[in-house]
Design a protein around this motif. Structure first.
Motif, short mmCIF file in Angstrom:
data_model
loop_
_atom_site.label_atom_id
_atom_site.label_comp_id
_atom_site.label_asym_id
_atom_site.label_seq_id
_atom_site.Cartn_x
_atom_site.Cartn_y
_atom_site.Cartn_z
N GLY B 73 7.03 7.41 -20.05
CA GLY B 73 7.70 7.65 -18.78
C GLY B 73 9.20 7.83 -18.90
O GLY B 73 9.90 7.88 -17.90
N GLU B 74 9.69 7.94 -20.14
CA GLU B 74 11.15 8.01 -20.32
C GLU B 74 11.69 9.43 -20.39
O GLU B 74 12.83 9.67 -20.02
CB GLU B 74 11.55 7.25 -21.59
CG GLU B 74 11.44 5.73 -21.40
CD GLU B 74 11.34 4.98 -22.72
OE1 GLU B 74 11.68 5.57 -23.76
OE2 GLU B 74 10.90 3.82 -22.68
N HIS B 181 15.03 14.50 -13.35
CA HIS B 181 14.09 13.63 -14.05
C HIS B 181 12.82 13.53 -13.22
O HIS B 181 12.87 13.18 -12.04
CB HIS B 181 14.70 12.24 -14.26
CG HIS B 181 13.98 11.45 -15.32
ND1 HIS B 181 12.65 11.09 -15.23
CD2 HIS B 181 14.40 10.95 -16.51
CE1 HIS B 181 12.30 10.42 -16.31
NE2 HIS B 181 13.34 10.32 -17.11
N MET B 183 10.58 11.45 -12.87
CA MET B 183 10.28 10.20 -12.20
C MET B 183 11.07 10.05 -10.89
O MET B 183 10.72 9.23 -10.04
CB MET B 183 10.55 9.02 -13.13
CG MET B 183 9.60 8.97 -14.33
SD MET B 183 7.87 8.75 -13.84
CE MET B 183 7.01 9.10 -15.37
N ASP B 184 12.16 10.84 -10.75
CA ASP B 184 12.97 10.76 -9.52
C ASP B 184 12.45 11.67 -8.42
O ASP B 184 12.96 11.68 -7.30
CB ASP B 184 14.42 11.16 -9.82
CG ASP B 184 15.06 10.23 -10.85
OD1 ASP B 184 14.59 9.08 -10.95
OD2 ASP B 184 16.00 10.67 -11.54
N THR B 197 8.43 7.96 -4.95
CA THR B 197 8.80 8.97 -5.94
C THR B 197 7.65 9.13 -6.92
O THR B 197 6.72 8.32 -6.96
CB THR B 197 10.04 8.54 -6.75
OG1 THR B 197 9.70 7.36 -7.48
CG2 THR B 197 11.23 8.29 -5.86
N TYR B 198 7.76 10.16 -7.75
CA TYR B 198 6.75 10.38 -8.79
C TYR B 198 6.70 9.15 -9.70
O TYR B 198 5.63 8.71 -10.11
CB TYR B 198 7.12 11.63 -9.61
CG TYR B 198 6.00 12.18 -10.44
CD1 TYR B 198 5.16 13.17 -9.94
CD2 TYR B 198 5.78 11.73 -11.74
CE1 TYR B 198 4.13 13.68 -10.71
CE2 TYR B 198 4.75 12.25 -12.52
CZ TYR B 198 3.92 13.23 -12.00
OH TYR B 198 2.90 13.74 -12.77
N GLY B 199 7.87 8.58 -9.94
CA GLY B 199 7.94 7.37 -10.77
C GLY B 199 7.21 6.19 -10.14
O GLY B 199 6.55 5.41 -10.84
N ASP B 200 7.35 6.06 -8.81
CA ASP B 200 6.65 4.97 -8.13
C ASP B 200 5.14 5.09 -8.37
O ASP B 200 4.43 4.10 -8.49
CB ASP B 200 6.91 5.01 -6.61
CG ASP B 200 8.35 4.69 -6.29
OD1 ASP B 200 8.97 3.93 -7.07
OD2 ASP B 200 8.87 5.20 -5.27
N ARG B 203 5.10 5.92 -13.16
CA ARG B 203 5.86 5.39 -14.30
C ARG B 203 5.03 4.36 -15.08
O ARG B 203 4.92 4.42 -16.30
CB ARG B 203 7.19 4.79 -13.87
CG ARG B 203 8.02 4.31 -15.08
CD ARG B 203 9.37 3.75 -14.73
NE ARG B 203 10.33 4.80 -14.36
CZ ARG B 203 10.77 5.03 -13.13
NH1 ARG B 203 10.34 4.27 -12.13
NH2 ARG B 203 11.63 5.98 -12.88
N GLN B 204 4.45 3.44 -14.36
CA GLN B 204 3.70 2.38 -15.03
C GLN B 204 2.49 2.93 -15.80
O GLN B 204 2.22 2.53 -16.93
CB GLN B 204 3.24 1.34 -14.01
CG GLN B 204 2.54 0.17 -14.68
CD GLN B 204 2.15 -0.91 -13.69
OE1 GLN B 204 2.89 -1.17 -12.74
NE2 GLN B 204 1.00 -1.52 -13.91
N GLU B 206 2.19 5.87 -17.07
CA GLU B 206 2.66 6.58 -18.27
C GLU B 206 2.90 5.59 -19.40
O GLU B 206 2.58 5.85 -20.56
CB GLU B 206 3.94 7.37 -17.95
CG GLU B 206 3.69 8.71 -17.27
CD GLU B 206 2.85 9.67 -18.11
OE1 GLU B 206 3.21 9.92 -19.28
OE2 GLU B 206 1.82 10.17 -17.60
#
Lengths: 756, 313
Positions: B73-74, B181, B183-184, B197-200, B203-204, B206
């Motif tokens: 996720g980075e 990014h 995730m944003d 967000t996509y990260g919400d 992210r975990q 990934e």
């Protein structure tokens, strides 16, 4: 005289195919027209990403009427003969003419082929050209069966003269030729009609299409350099990229942008490659800093914001790309700083070089052994050469080369410096791949030369051993290039090396290295008589202990048989004995050398004359001799001596053939009858005395000038005496003398091979 | 053109607009295939339906997994799980390029400001025994889609030819929404009551999958599963064409499921670094052999056009 305009309008044609397609279209159509009896004044082909265009000027309006007359049998010939003639001409009896001949009445067939109008011929030729067009790759689309490089959308085919323009009637898989086309996909998409080439070109320009690729190239280059110059910068020239970019746009708009500050520390090769390969950007350097600081991209349209959005988007993509590149660069640097280049190379054990030639690591070990052996011959330290060989291909495992294979070697040099390796080793990482082509630079640093030679020789003997030699136009492993590389390396550095000895060492390395990892099958040319083969190899290699996993089988052995035997790790090497490979490979080198020297103006027969001499696997020596001989034969002495030699040789050869003996016992001066004979005796003695030491010193020019001194005495000898004298003793002595001439000259070069 | 396109505000809005657009152009808007695949092409709605003479038009989102692309996720652009938007129309319509450009306008790309280019890119899938010619489509230098005219699938000539469009949804959406990014990126309406967000959302996952893919997946088990899937695929296809009630039912789809499974298992094994370069080719060859057999079976079925009157022509 009408003009012809053809436009084949399609979806986007790959840029790399356009130049060839223009040539093909022009040639195929004009050839077809001429074959059908039309003539034309001039023709020009053009392309954009969406169209392939041909303009033919001054085309004849119709093909001429052809009258063909054929003489047949006599009028009173048997019916069968007359019928045969009718069949072959396609006429009936009453259509034949009867003419009086010396021998009586003879039948004549007069066939008139009426001329055909140009439109009919054009339609026929164009349809054939479209259906058989030689695209490197073509495709079908929709429900049709027509093939084109991408879907063909419309055909414009127009014949025009002072009277006006007319569409050539033709229909091809549902496409009917017309007189209209489209402009730029976004800026002027409407269809419009044209009346001829000039009108077409002008209207296209108004519809934002620059028809001529070279005009687009010029416009791009001019605009790019102007924008760069205004900021004190320079565009890095790149003709291939320019041509590609010109094939991607109909209306080029040049935009210059800056590379993010964060990325300016990347090696320039990385910046340039990343921008060129992925984005088709030109690099722009700042002469003040020597760095690449900006890029030039070429858009396909004008916009209301003068390209601001386009430039911003391109900049963003570039930043993402370069972030990747920087990530690779930093990762790789970390790897080499902690594990060294040899650590980076670790993974090459798992990378196959060729399934029958082992892994990349096996290959590197062979190159290392050979480089160590070659090093003293090129003035390099064996240890340094070995070290360089060990790390020279490490960068194949780097993240950067994984992403940009074309940076192999270049990255290796950077990483070697970062790992604190000696400069000679760092240089060899890049230089050992060179020369990459006939115009690439040849390395001169001894360590680079040693590794470059070892690398190429290992490749050549390897592929020779597994019988993957180049054939005809097929050379998938670039072996011709490798051989030429060895030749150029040897000659440019005046390396003294017996190639055959190098090949043999390399074969020993190969057998040893494959045997370590795998079961090795040595395939013999005949029936696989193990004892003989091993004996030969032992002789060749002086290896005493063949490991147990060596197997021998005849050539017919295939991988399948061994698979059945659950032996899928086996390697196959075709060796009758190593010497056979060396000899065959050397002959391949000699062919390459002939091509190379011919380009330098040395005739092939001159090379043949030198190839026949001993030491012909020492290319430096060989070329020295060939150059001297080539120069010598251009002098008067040279040509005259050659004549004298040939005369002596002819007489001697004929006499030997006739008498069935060889006259090689040496002539005796006491049987000399004339001064000319005595003079030749002493000239031969003098020449002999001079030639020996000159050859010893490899001073071929001196040896040849000593040989040249024989010219006058030989001429005088033939003037004064008759070799085939009636006196048998005199005759034998003279023939023996001719033999001395032949033998003396043969020490310098095999003059019998010289033509003329 | 009817005025300037309204910019979308979220990832899901872009997907919804593509759905609406292609639905309106006559495509069946399908749902994702319920199996792990490496790309939208693997969906039987593309692979199998591109074969045979029956017309077809489908559009769908396909979640796709590429274990080796995991970056915990980075990385701003790389994900081991991502979405492709896939359109397949058979036969390829003559105005497919125009239709495609229309879809870009539909998701808010202003054709008057951007530079859209069709750059040669031939497509080949060694695992599917498939190839086609086409382009990658560039928007301001960024690849936003793959555009392919299928020529062969599973070793069969495509007659008629299908036109395939593949949009990399995250990358395209990031560009349209101006996000750096992944995730944003707003997944739903950023002004709604529960903005995510996509990260919400991802992210975990990934992170979890990256760890599993790279370090934890049980390779012996995966290898066994690969062999099982391969064997099952072959077995299904070798079964008699008629069932116990005497009906002719060729099980092309169940067999193809096993082929998809094998392909994904191979990708997992690859990510675990246990497949050498030489073995790699062999595995790909095994996968291709399965795909080819499934294609052979499919073209004998009704959906594969095998029962059309003119099928033999």
């Amino acid at each position: 005289m009408p003009d012809l305009l053809i436009e084949l309008f399609s979806e986007e044609i790959p840029a790399r195919m356009q130049a060839r397609a223009r040539e093909d279209l022009k040639k195929l159509v004009t050839d077809g027209l001429v074959e059908a009896g039309l003539t034309y004044a001039s023709a020009g082909a053009f392309s954009t990403p969406r169209r392939l265009v041909l303009s033919v000027e001054g085309l004849s309006a119709e093909s001429p009427t052809l009258r063909e007359e054929r003489k047949g049998p006599k009028a009173d010939a048997p019916a069968a003969a007359i019928e045969g003639f009718l069949r072959s001409t396609g006429l009936t009896r009453d259509q034949l003419e009867t003419r009086a001949d010396k021998k009586g009445a003879v039948l004549f067939a007069v066939v008139e082929k009426p001329g055909r109008p140009a439109p009919e011929i054009v339609a026929e030729v164009l349809e054939r050209v479209i259906r058989t067009f030689p695209w490197p790759k073509s495709m079908r689309w929709g429900t049709g069966s027509l093939r084109w490089v991408r879907p063909l959308q419309s055909i414009l085919c127009l014949l025009s003269d002072e009277g006006g323009a007319e569409v050539v009637p033709m229909t091809l898989d549902g496409l009917t030729a017309g007189n209209s086309t489209e402009g730029h996909r976004f800026m002027a998409p409407a269809r419009f009609a044209v009346s001829g080439f000039e009108d077409y070109r002008a209207k296209l320009a108004r519809a934002f299409v620059m028809l001529d690729a070279s005009e687009r190239e010029q416009a791009i280059w001019h605009e790019a350099t102007t924008q760069a110059f205004a900021q004190g910068l320079e565009v890095v020239p790149d003709a291939a990229l320019l041509s590609e970019v010109a094939g991607l746009v109909e209306w080029p708009v040049v935009l210059m942008g800056a590379i993010g500050e964060d990325f300016l520390g990347l090696p320039p090769e990385v910046l340039q490659t990343s921008m060129r390969e992925h984005q088709k950007f030109f690099s722009v350097t700042n002469p003040a800093t020597g760095r690449i600081e900006k890029f030039v991209t070429v858009a396909n349209r004008e916009t209301a914001d003068h390209g601001a959005t386009i430039l911003k988007g391109n900049g963003k993509v570039l930043s993402a790309r370069l972030s990747d590149a920087r990530f690779f660069w930093e990762n790789d640097l970390r790897t080499v700083k902690t594990a060294g280049l040899e650590g980076m190379a670790e993974g090459l054990r798992h990378v196959t070089f060729h399934n029958r030639l082992g892994s990349q690591a096996d290959r590197i070990a062979r190159i290392e052994a050979l480089a160590r052996e070659i090093a003293p011959l090129v003035g390099a330290s064996p240890d340094l050469a070995a070290e360089a060989a060990r790390v020279a291909k490490a960068d194949l495992q780097s993240a950067m080369v994984g992403e940009f294979p074309e940076l192999q070697g270049t990255m290796g040099s950077y990483y070697a410096r970062a790992a604190g390796l000696p400069e000679a080793v760092a240089q060899a990482c890049k230089a050992h791949y060179q020369p990459l082509g006939p115009s690439d630079t040849v390395p001169t640093d001894p360590v680079s030369v040693a590794v470059a030679l070892a690398d190429k020789i290992d490749t050549l003997t390897g592929f020779w051993a597994i019988d993957e030699k180049p054939t005809g136009s097929k050379d998938p492993f670039a072996l011709r290039r490798a051989a030429l590389g060895v030749i150029r390396l040897v000659l440019a550095n005046e390396v003294r090396m017996d190639l055959q000895a190098g090949f043999n060492s390399s074969i020993v390395n190969l057998v040893g290295s494959l045997n370590k990892a795998n079961r090795l099958w040595l395939l013999t040319a005949e029936n696989g008589d193990e004892d003989d083969l091993v004996f030969e190899l032992l002789n060749l290699t002086s290896v005493r202990n063949w490991p147990a996993n060596l197997h021998v089988g005849p050539v017919g052995y295939t991988k399948d048989i061994v698979y059945d035997a659950k032996d899928d790790a086996a390697s196959f090497v075709r060796i009758k004995d190593g010497g056979e490979i060396s000899v065959d490979l050397l002959a391949f080198f000699h062919d390459r050398l002939k091509v190379h020297l011919r380009e330098q103006g040395i005739r092939h027969d001159v090379i043949d004359a030198c190839l026949a001499m001993p030491g012909n696997d020492d290319l430096t020596l060989l070329v020295k001799r060939a150059e001297a001989l080539s120069g010598f034969l251009k002098t008067d002495d040279g040509t005259n001596l050659l004549q004298g030699f040939k005369r002596a040789n002819n007489i001697l050869t004929q006499a030997e053939a006739k008498d069935g003996v060889e006259y090689s016992f040496g002539a005796d001066p006491k049987f000399a009858e004339t001064d000319a004979e005595r003079a030749l005796f002493s000239a031969l003695e003098t020449a002999e005395a001079a030639i020996g030491p000159a050859l010893q010193a490899e001073d071929f020019a001196a040896a040849m000038s000593a040989m040249a001194a024989l010219r006058a005495p030989i001429d005088a000898f033939f003037e004064a005496v008759q070799v085939n004298a009636d006196n048998a003793v005199l005759r034998r002595n003279r023939l023996n003398m001719l033999h001395s001439i032949r033998a003396t000259c043969a020490r310098v070069a095999d003059l019998t091979r010289i033509e003329g | 053109m009817t005025g300037k396109p309204v910019p979308p505000r979220s990832f899901q809005e872009i997907i919804l607009r593509l759905m609406t657009y292609w639905g309106a152009k006559g495509c069946a808007v399908l749902q994702p295939y319920d199996m792990e695949v490496g790309a939208g092409t693997f969906h039987p709605a593309t692979t199998l339906r591109s074969l045979g003479a029956r017309p077809w038009a489908a559009a769908y989102v396909q979640p796709s997994r590429r274990p080796t692309d995991g970056r915990y996720g980075e990385n701003p652009n790389r994900l081991q799980h991502y979405y492709q938007y896939q359109v397949l129309i058979k036969p390829s319509p003559p105005d497919l390029q125009k239709l495609y450009l229309g879809s870009l306008e539909a998701i808010g790309i202003d054709m008057d400001l951007h530079d859209i280019r069709f750059v040669e890119d031939d497509w080949e899938s060694p695992t599917l025994g498939a190839w086609g010619l086409g382009w990658e489509v560039w928007c301001d230098g960024m690849e936003v889609s793959q555009f392919t005219y299928f020529q062969q699938v599973g070793g069969h000539d495509c007659k008629p030819v299908s036109g395939e469009l593949t949009y990399g949804l995250e990358r395209l959406a990031m560009y349209v929404l101006g996000i750096d990014h992944v995730m944003d990126m707003p997944f739903n309406d950023p002004d709604g009551p529960t903005p995510l967000t996509y990260g919400d959302v991802f992210r975990q996952t990934e992170q979890e999958y990256s760890r599993w893919n790279f370090d934890q997946a049980d390779t012996d088990m995966l290898l066994q599963h690969f062999r099982d899937a391969e064997a099952e695929c072959e077995r299904i296809l070798a079964a008699p064409e008629t069932d116990k009630a005497g009906r002719r039912i060729v099980m092309a789809h169940p067999a193809y499921d096993q082929c998809i499974k094998a392909s994904h298992l191979f990708n997992l094994l690859d990510a675990r670094g246990v497949i050498s370069v030489t073995e790699r080719q062999a595995y790909i060859g095994r996968g291709r052999a399965l795909a080819k057999k499934c294609a052979d079976a499919f073209v004998t079925t009704e959906a594969g056009g095998g029962t059309l009157a003119d099928a033999g022509a």
